[in-house]
Design an enzyme around this catalytic site. Structure first.
Site, PDB file in Angstrom:
ATOM      1  N   GLY A   1      41.777  49.644  37.492  1.00  0.00           N
ATOM      2  CA  GLY A   1      42.740  50.415  37.899  1.00  0.00           C
ATOM      3  C   GLY A   1      44.018  50.661  38.669  1.00  0.00           C
ATOM      4  O   GLY A   1      44.483  49.316  38.803  1.00  0.00           O
TER       5      GLY A   1
ATOM      6  N   ARG B   1      39.203  48.762  32.055  1.00  0.00           N
ATOM      7  CA  ARG B   1      37.997  47.456  33.038  1.00  0.00           C
ATOM      8  C   ARG B   1      36.768  47.341  31.774  1.00  0.00           C
ATOM      9  O   ARG B   1      36.538  47.786  31.158  1.00  0.00           O
ATOM     10  CB  ARG B   1      37.000  49.267  34.137  1.00  0.00           C
ATOM     11  CG  ARG B   1      37.914  49.402  35.336  1.00  0.00           C
ATOM     12  CD  ARG B   1      37.162  50.127  35.821  1.00  0.00           C
ATOM     13  NE  ARG B   1      37.768  50.461  37.062  1.00  0.00           N
ATOM     14  CZ  ARG B   1      39.092  51.819  37.159  1.00  0.00           C
ATOM     15  NH1 ARG B   1      38.225  52.594  36.682  1.00  0.00           N
ATOM     16  NH2 ARG B   1      39.723  52.095  38.370  1.00  0.00           N
TER      17      ARG B   1
ATOM     18  N   ASP C   1      39.466  42.876  43.154  1.00  0.00           N
ATOM     19  CA  ASP C   1      37.918  42.086  43.644  1.00  0.00           C
ATOM     20  C   ASP C   1      37.489  41.685  42.216  1.00  0.00           C
ATOM     21  O   ASP C   1      37.219  40.220  41.752  1.00  0.00           O
ATOM     22  CB  ASP C   1      37.183  42.298  43.933  1.00  0.00           C
ATOM     23  CG  ASP C   1      37.385  42.574  45.209  1.00  0.00           C
ATOM     24  OD1 ASP C   1      38.071  41.265  46.160  1.00  0.00           O
ATOM     25  OD2 ASP C   1      36.759  43.104  46.573  1.00  0.00           O
TER      26      ASP C   1
ATOM     27  N   THR D   1      45.725  47.172  43.853  1.00  0.00           N
ATOM     28  CA  THR D   1      45.215  47.645  43.832  1.00  0.00           C
ATOM     29  C   THR D   1      45.329  48.981  44.998  1.00  0.00           C
ATOM     30  O   THR D   1      45.988  48.448  46.286  1.00  0.00           O
ATOM     31  CB  THR D   1      43.725  48.277  44.341  1.00  0.00           C
ATOM     32  OG1 THR D   1      42.938  49.466  44.555  1.00  0.00           O
ATOM     33  CG2 THR D   1      43.482  47.097  45.684  1.00  0.00           C
ATOM     34  N   ILE D   2      45.620  50.408  44.904  1.00  0.00           N
ATOM     35  CA  ILE D   2      46.157  51.448  45.694  1.00  0.00           C
ATOM     36  C   ILE D   2      45.149  51.240  47.051  1.00  0.00           C
ATOM     37  O   ILE D   2      45.382  51.861  48.801  1.00  0.00           O
ATOM     38  CB  ILE D   2      46.558  52.857  45.581  1.00  0.00           C
ATOM     39  CG1 ILE D   2      44.590  53.308  45.191  1.00  0.00           C
ATOM     40  CG2 ILE D   2      47.118  52.469  44.736  1.00  0.00           C
ATOM     41  CD1 ILE D   2      45.017  54.274  45.287  1.00  0.00           C
ATOM     42  N   ASP D   3      44.084  51.057  47.129  1.00  0.00           N
ATOM     43  CA  ASP D   3      42.586  50.915  48.337  1.00  0.00           C
ATOM     44  C   ASP D   3      43.305  50.330  49.194  1.00  0.00           C
ATOM     45  O   ASP D   3      42.359  50.173  50.389  1.00  0.00           O
ATOM     46  CB  ASP D   3      41.006  50.443  47.541  1.00  0.00           C
ATOM     47  CG  ASP D   3      41.055  51.420  46.338  1.00  0.00           C
ATOM     48  OD1 ASP D   3      41.075  52.547  46.215  1.00  0.00           O
ATOM     49  OD2 ASP D   3      39.977  51.528  45.926  1.00  0.00           O
TER      50      ASP D   3
ATOM     51  N   ASP E   1      41.962  47.075  49.918  1.00  0.00           N
ATOM     52  CA  ASP E   1      40.652  46.272  49.854  1.00  0.00           C
ATOM     53  C   ASP E   1      40.157  45.244  50.009  1.00  0.00           C
ATOM     54  O   ASP E   1      38.885  44.873  49.138  1.00  0.00           O
ATOM     55  CB  ASP E   1      39.474  47.221  49.387  1.00  0.00           C
ATOM     56  CG  ASP E   1      38.957  47.853  48.117  1.00  0.00           C
ATOM     57  OD1 ASP E   1      40.472  47.184  47.277  1.00  0.00           O
ATOM     58  OD2 ASP E   1      38.669  48.084  47.348  1.00  0.00           O
TER      59      ASP E   1
ATOM     60  N   GLY F   1      39.997  55.619  47.741  1.00  0.00           N
ATOM     61  CA  GLY F   1      39.881  54.218  48.793  1.00  0.00           C
ATOM     62  C   GLY F   1      38.312  53.508  48.193  1.00  0.00           C
ATOM     63  O   GLY F   1      38.092  52.369  48.871  1.00  0.00           O
ATOM     64  N   ARG F   2      38.240  54.261  47.777  1.00  0.00           N
ATOM     65  CA  ARG F   2      36.550  54.284  47.033  1.00  0.00           C
ATOM     66  C   ARG F   2      35.904  53.446  48.390  1.00  0.00           C
ATOM     67  O   ARG F   2      35.444  54.813  48.917  1.00  0.00           O
ATOM     68  CB  ARG F   2      36.640  52.128  45.998  1.00  0.00           C
ATOM     69  CG  ARG F   2      35.437  52.492  45.073  1.00  0.00           C
ATOM     70  CD  ARG F   2      35.410  51.241  44.660  1.00  0.00           C
ATOM     71  NE  ARG F   2      36.873  50.697  43.811  1.00  0.00           N
ATOM     72  CZ  ARG F   2      36.189  50.469  43.003  1.00  0.00           C
ATOM     73  NH1 ARG F   2      35.810  51.923  41.801  1.00  0.00           N
ATOM     74  NH2 ARG F   2      37.800  51.242  41.916  1.00  0.00           N
TER      75      ARG F   2
ATOM     76  N   GLU G   1      37.326  58.521  50.790  1.00  0.00           N
ATOM     77  CA  GLU G   1      36.291  59.130  49.850  1.00  0.00           C
ATOM     78  C   GLU G   1      35.179  58.721  49.560  1.00  0.00           C
ATOM     79  O   GLU G   1      33.287  58.724  48.611  1.00  0.00           O
ATOM     80  CB  GLU G   1      37.623  58.221  47.743  1.00  0.00           C
ATOM     81  CG  GLU G   1      36.982  58.413  46.679  1.00  0.00           C
ATOM     82  CD  GLU G   1      37.236  57.803  45.641  1.00  0.00           C
ATOM     83  OE1 GLU G   1      38.252  56.833  45.901  1.00  0.00           O
ATOM     84  OE2 GLU G   1      36.913  56.873  44.649  1.00  0.00           O
TER      85      GLU G   1
HETATM   86  P1  ADP Z   1      38.836  48.388  39.807  1.00  0.00           P
HETATM   87  O1  ADP Z   1      38.725  48.711  41.427  1.00  0.00           O
HETATM   88  O2  ADP Z   1      40.033  49.450  40.137  1.00  0.00           O
HETATM   89  O3  ADP Z   1      37.282  48.205  39.319  1.00  0.00           O
HETATM   90  P2  ADP Z   1      39.028  45.387  39.255  1.00  0.00           P
HETATM   91  O4  ADP Z   1      40.079  44.704  40.053  1.00  0.00           O
HETATM   92  O5  ADP Z   1      37.384  45.147  40.529  1.00  0.00           O
HETATM   93  O6  ADP Z   1      39.484  46.738  39.450  1.00  0.00           O
HETATM   94  O7  ADP Z   1      38.286  45.584  37.951  1.00  0.00           O
HETATM   95  C1  ADP Z   1      37.108  45.364  37.578  1.00  0.00           C
HETATM   96  C2  ADP Z   1      37.285  44.764  36.489  1.00  0.00           C
HETATM   97  O8  ADP Z   1      37.773  43.099  36.312  1.00  0.00           O
HETATM   98  C3  ADP Z   1      35.839  45.181  35.211  1.00  0.00           C
HETATM   99  O9  ADP Z   1      35.950  45.746  34.590  1.00  0.00           O
HETATM  100  C4  ADP Z   1      36.838  43.603  34.417  1.00  0.00           C
HETATM  101  O10 ADP Z   1      37.025  43.393  33.067  1.00  0.00           O
HETATM  102  C5  ADP Z   1      36.820  43.132  35.377  1.00  0.00           C
HETATM  103  N1  ADP Z   1      35.927  42.396  35.536  1.00  0.00           N
HETATM  104  C6  ADP Z   1      35.733  40.352  35.209  1.00  0.00           C
HETATM  105  N2  ADP Z   1      35.398  40.042  35.232  1.00  0.00           N
HETATM  106  C7  ADP Z   1      34.133  40.812  36.318  1.00  0.00           C
HETATM  107  C8  ADP Z   1      33.093  40.309  37.016  1.00  0.00           C
HETATM  108  N3  ADP Z   1      32.487  39.296  37.203  1.00  0.00           N
HETATM  109  N4  ADP Z   1      32.716  41.292  38.316  1.00  0.00           N
HETATM  110  C9  ADP Z   1      32.799  42.359  37.871  1.00  0.00           C
HETATM  111  N5  ADP Z   1      34.212  42.409  37.433  1.00  0.00           N
HETATM  112  C10 ADP Z   1      35.353  42.032  36.601  1.00  0.00           C
HETATM  113  O1  F6P Z   2      40.603  51.298  43.112  1.00  0.00           O
HETATM  114  C1  F6P Z   2      41.422  52.578  43.043  1.00  0.00           C
HETATM  115  C2  F6P Z   2      40.826  53.794  43.130  1.00  0.00           C
HETATM  116  O2  F6P Z   2      41.660  55.164  43.069  1.00  0.00           O
HETATM  117  C3  F6P Z   2      39.850  53.883  43.706  1.00  0.00           C
HETATM  118  O3  F6P Z   2      40.183  54.192  44.880  1.00  0.00           O
HETATM  119  C4  F6P Z   2      38.938  55.016  42.818  1.00  0.00           C
HETATM  120  O4  F6P Z   2      37.833  54.770  43.705  1.00  0.00           O
HETATM  121  C5  F6P Z   2      39.206  54.359  41.878  1.00  0.00           C
HETATM  122  O5  F6P Z   2      40.423  53.794  41.577  1.00  0.00           O
HETATM  123  C6  F6P Z   2      38.582  55.936  40.932  1.00  0.00           C
HETATM  124  O6  F6P Z   2      38.599  55.365  39.495  1.00  0.00           O
HETATM  125  P1  F6P Z   2      39.100  55.758  38.366  1.00  0.00           P
HETATM  126  O7  F6P Z   2      38.834  56.988  38.678  1.00  0.00           O
HETATM  127  O8  F6P Z   2      40.210  55.420  37.410  1.00  0.00           O
HETATM  128  O9  F6P Z   2      37.329  55.362  37.726  1.00  0.00           O
END
Ligand code: ADP
Ligand code: F6P
Length: 319
Positions: A11, A72, A103, A125-127, A129, A170-171, A222
């Site tokens: 995100g 993602r 993460d 990340t805004i969360d 977390d 905040g997931r 959330e």
């Molecule tokens: P968000 O919390 O906004 O989804 P993340 O940093 O958790 O942000 O991003 C998730 C992205 O990280 C996944 O879509 C993928 O591109 C990447 N990613 C790469 N390797 C992994 C893994 N082993 N597990 C989860 N996500 C991974």
């Molecule tokens: O990780 C940031 C965040 O905005 C969370 O707070 C929320 O759960 C998620 O991403 C929403 O993701 P999207 O709408 O981009 O799939």
């Protein structure tokens, strides 16, 4: 010439651009060329890259979103694609990559480091977390946006003697809800980390009515969700007209606050220093207001205790 890559993943978060700028400028100052990789790990796999010169990152420190775009990339969880990415990095002659994300993005960075490309993760990340850091890039802006939105909601809640139930992002983490709830004087804050339930809040509202409290704000994280149902239950049980608002993506956009710009810049600079020393497989974080770094796997295994004390402060002064 030595080259460093930079990408944003997961995100988007306000302040990511400030981090991209800092990485670019710090790397150029140390004699590197900088390659911007578009749309996270997707762009790495598909060769979507752009050379970033000094002036390419002008005029972005104040902008929300990410000029590198983000994605993602589910494929990247598979080792086969990590190896493909390693080949792309070799073709691009990268000595390392700065990965700005959450993460999941760090798991990808750990895998890519294992495959032989030193990576440094920056928490974006805004969360808020991410366990190894007390602060993530984007958190302050998102909280300020949510606070401003709820201040506006309060005007109309007050005028109609209503209860407004506001859901913030905040997931699975309640950090935004906790701080924003305190800052807007919410009578109740529902977060996954605490076992307060809606009946506790309704009881508190009934007590507050006795001292002539006529409108109420309840902040729901959330991770708890169900804001519409919560509003309906409050109305049914208290007779106070109630409305639910889900703030949504407004919290992810907008110009980063001073804090996000400063922290993103510090972290971006620090990441380049690590790569320049030949260090990879690290996550940059903040502990006791200082910038620090951790092994990625160790960082991912860490736990961050919720600020229960702040929760009790909020709860005890809002009635
Ligand atoms: P968000 O919390 O906004 O989804 P993340 O940093 O958790 O942000 O991003 C998730 C992205 O990280 C996944 O879509 C993928 O591109 C990447 N990613 C790469 N390797 C992994 C893994 N082993 N597990 C989860 N996500 C991974
Ligand atoms: O990780 C940031 C965040 O905005 C969370 O707070 C929320 O759960 C998620 O991403 C929403 O993701 P999207 O709408 O981009 O799939």
């Amino acid at each position: 010439m030595k080259r460093i890559g930079v990408l944003t993943s997961g995100g988007d978060a306000p302040g990511m651009n400030a981090a991209v700028r800092a990485v670019t400028r710090a790397a150029i100052a140390k004699g590197y060329e900088v390659i911007g990789i578009k749309r996270g790990y997707n762009g790495l796999l598909h060769g979507e890259t752009v050379n970033l010169g000094v002036r390419d990152v002008s005029n972005i420190i104040q902008r929300g979103g990410t000029v590198l775009y983000t994605a993602r990339c589910l494929e990247f969880k598979e080792w086969e694609y990590v190896l493909k990415a390693k080949e792309k990095c070799d073709e691009l002659d990268l000595v390392g990559i700065v990965v700005i994300g959450g993460d999941g993005s760090f798991r990808g960075a750990a895998d890519l480091s294992k495959a032989g490309v030193p990576c440094i993760g920056l928490p974006g990340t805004i969360d808020n977390d991410i366990s190894c850091t007390e602060y993530t890039i984007g958190y302050d802006t998102a909280m300020n946006t949510a606070m401003e939105m709820i201040d506006k909601i309060r005007d109309t809640a007050m005028s109609h003697d209503r209860c407004s139930v506001v859901e913030v992002m905040g997931r699975n983490a309640g950090w935004i809800a906790l701080n924003v709830g305190l800052a807007v004087g919410a009578v109740g804050i529902l977060v996954p980390e605490m076992d307060t339930n809606i009946d506790d809040i309704i009881a508190k509202m009934e007590e507050s009515k006795k001292t002539r409290k006529q409108h109420f704000i309840i902040v729901v994280s959330e991770g708890i969700g169900h804001s519409e149902e919560i509003a309906k239950k409050i109305e049914a049980k208290t007779g106070i007209e109630s409305r639910a608002t889900i703030l949504g993506h407004v919290q992810r956009g907008g110009n980063p606050t001073l804090r996000d710009r400063v922290v993103a810049s510090e972290m971006g600079y620090y990441a380049v220093e690590l790569l320049d020393k030949g260090i990879g497989n690290r996550v940059v974080g903040m502990q006791n207001h200082k910038i620090v770094d951790f092994d990625i796997k160790e960082a991912l295994a860490m736990k961050k205790p919720f600020d229960e004390n702040l929760y009790h402060v909020a709860d005890s002064i809002s009635f």
